[in-house]
Scaffold this motif. Structure first.
Motif, PDB file in Angstrom:
ATOM      1  N   SER A   1       0.707  -1.378   0.015  1.00 29.02           N
ATOM      2  CA  SER A   1       0.085  -0.103   0.042  1.00 29.02           C
ATOM      3  C   SER A   1       1.061   1.189   0.026  1.00 29.02           C
ATOM      4  O   SER A   1       2.087   1.154   0.105  1.00 29.02           O
ATOM      5  CB  SER A   1      -1.024   0.166   1.228  1.00 29.02           C
ATOM      6  OG  SER A   1      -0.307   0.039   2.576  1.00 29.02           O
ATOM      7  N   CYS A   2       0.268   2.405  -0.168  1.00 28.10           N
ATOM      8  CA  CYS A   2       1.015   3.693  -0.129  1.00 28.10           C
ATOM      9  C   CYS A   2       0.469   4.312   1.270  1.00 28.10           C
ATOM     10  O   CYS A   2      -0.854   4.375   1.546  1.00 28.10           O
ATOM     11  CB  CYS A   2       0.496   4.576  -1.173  1.00 28.10           C
ATOM     12  SG  CYS A   2       1.398   6.101  -1.077  1.00 28.10           S
TER      13      CYS A   2
ATOM     14  N   ARG B   1       5.045  10.545   2.171  1.00 32.55           N
ATOM     15  CA  ARG B   1       4.385   9.309   1.716  1.00 32.55           C
ATOM     16  C   ARG B   1       5.506   8.209   1.733  1.00 32.55           C
ATOM     17  O   ARG B   1       6.744   8.614   1.411  1.00 32.55           O
ATOM     18  CB  ARG B   1       3.673   9.534   0.541  1.00 32.55           C
ATOM     19  CG  ARG B   1       4.395   9.739  -0.457  1.00 32.55           C
ATOM     20  CD  ARG B   1       3.625   9.416  -1.855  1.00 32.55           C
ATOM     21  NE  ARG B   1       4.265   9.892  -3.066  1.00 32.55           N
ATOM     22  CZ  ARG B   1       5.131   9.352  -3.848  1.00 32.55           C
ATOM     23  NH1 ARG B   1       5.727   8.156  -3.483  1.00 32.55           N
ATOM     24  NH2 ARG B   1       5.643   9.832  -4.975  1.00 32.55           N
TER      25      ARG B   1
ATOM     26  N   SER C   1       6.185   4.310   0.106  1.00 31.78           N
ATOM     27  CA  SER C   1       5.608   2.881  -0.597  1.00 31.78           C
ATOM     28  C   SER C   1       5.841   1.926   0.647  1.00 31.78           C
ATOM     29  O   SER C   1       7.066   1.628   0.696  1.00 31.78           O
ATOM     30  CB  SER C   1       5.920   2.585  -1.826  1.00 31.78           C
ATOM     31  OG  SER C   1       5.773   1.494  -2.218  1.00 31.78           O
TER      32      SER C   1
ATOM     33  N   LEU D   1      -0.883   2.133  -5.715  1.00 33.09           N
ATOM     34  CA  LEU D   1       0.417   2.323  -5.642  1.00 33.09           C
ATOM     35  C   LEU D   1       0.614   3.929  -5.323  1.00 33.09           C
ATOM     36  O   LEU D   1      -0.118   4.886  -5.832  1.00 33.09           O
ATOM     37  CB  LEU D   1       1.128   2.336  -7.209  1.00 33.09           C
ATOM     38  CG  LEU D   1       1.336   0.572  -7.545  1.00 33.09           C
ATOM     39  CD1 LEU D   1       1.793   0.637  -9.165  1.00 33.09           C
ATOM     40  CD2 LEU D   1       2.176  -0.187  -6.571  1.00 33.09           C
ATOM     41  N   CYS D   2       1.873   4.495  -4.625  1.00 32.65           N
ATOM     42  CA  CYS D   2       2.137   5.563  -4.394  1.00 32.65           C
ATOM     43  C   CYS D   2       2.319   6.374  -5.746  1.00 32.65           C
ATOM     44  O   CYS D   2       1.992   7.716  -5.589  1.00 32.65           O
ATOM     45  CB  CYS D   2       3.221   5.701  -3.522  1.00 32.65           C
ATOM     46  SG  CYS D   2       3.222   5.300  -2.027  1.00 32.65           S
TER      47      CYS D   2
ATOM     48  N   TYR E   1      -6.628   9.063  -0.945  1.00 32.89           N
ATOM     49  CA  TYR E   1      -6.276   8.069  -0.149  1.00 32.89           C
ATOM     50  C   TYR E   1      -7.820   7.664   0.515  1.00 32.89           C
ATOM     51  O   TYR E   1      -8.718   8.402   1.001  1.00 32.89           O
ATOM     52  CB  TYR E   1      -5.471   8.767   1.455  1.00 32.89           C
ATOM     53  CG  TYR E   1      -4.071   8.756   0.658  1.00 32.89           C
ATOM     54  CD1 TYR E   1      -3.620   9.769  -0.208  1.00 32.89           C
ATOM     55  CD2 TYR E   1      -3.025   7.982   1.078  1.00 32.89           C
ATOM     56  CE1 TYR E   1      -2.221   9.852  -0.579  1.00 32.89           C
ATOM     57  CE2 TYR E   1      -1.572   7.921   0.916  1.00 32.89           C
ATOM     58  CZ  TYR E   1      -1.185   9.007   0.181  1.00 32.89           C
ATOM     59  OH  TYR E   1       0.068   8.942  -0.496  1.00 32.89           O
TER      60      TYR E   1
END
Length: 126
Positions: free
Chosen positions: A32-33, A50, A52, A102-103, A113
């Protein structure tokens, strides 16, 4: 049930440090991101950093680059934000967020988000 629980906020003087934590559960953490966001009174929510969770790749907003560090403990499913050289303008409610995408796709855009914590207050006095 997804849960993101932040902790570690508080009040510090300018130049001080704080470390925020975010305990995550209820989703596939390793793919996840995850990010940290903040919102000051009367202002829009903004992205801070942020990561990953799979690759560990990080990205920072320009306003915090070089002062803040995002990290994680994959075994504990916990996200951290080490904040150094704090400034009064860093005062805000800080939120942890996660998304299974994905980020690359969600970047630091709050609306992208899916999951959010309840927030923890950070106050920096001059």
């Amino acid at each position: 049930q997804v849960q993101l629980v932040e902790s570690g906020g508080g009040s510090v003087q300018a130049g001080g440090s704080l470390r925020l934590s975010c305990a995550a559960s209820g989703f596939t953490y390793g793919s996840s991101c995850m990010g940290w966001f903040r919102q000051a009174p009367g202002k829009e929510r903004e992205g801070v950093a942020r990561i990953s969770t799979g690759s560990g790749t990080t990205y920072y907003a320009g306003s915090v680059a070089g002062r803040f560090t995002i990290s994680q403990d994959n075994a504990k499913h916990t996200l951290y934000l080490q904040m150094n050289s704090l400034k009064p303008e860093d005062t805000a409610m800080y939120y942890c967020a996660a998304d299974p995408q994905l980020c690359l796709w969600v970047g630091l855009v709050p609306s992208k988000y899916r999951y959010w914590g309840q927030g923890t207050q950070v106050t920096v006095s001059s």
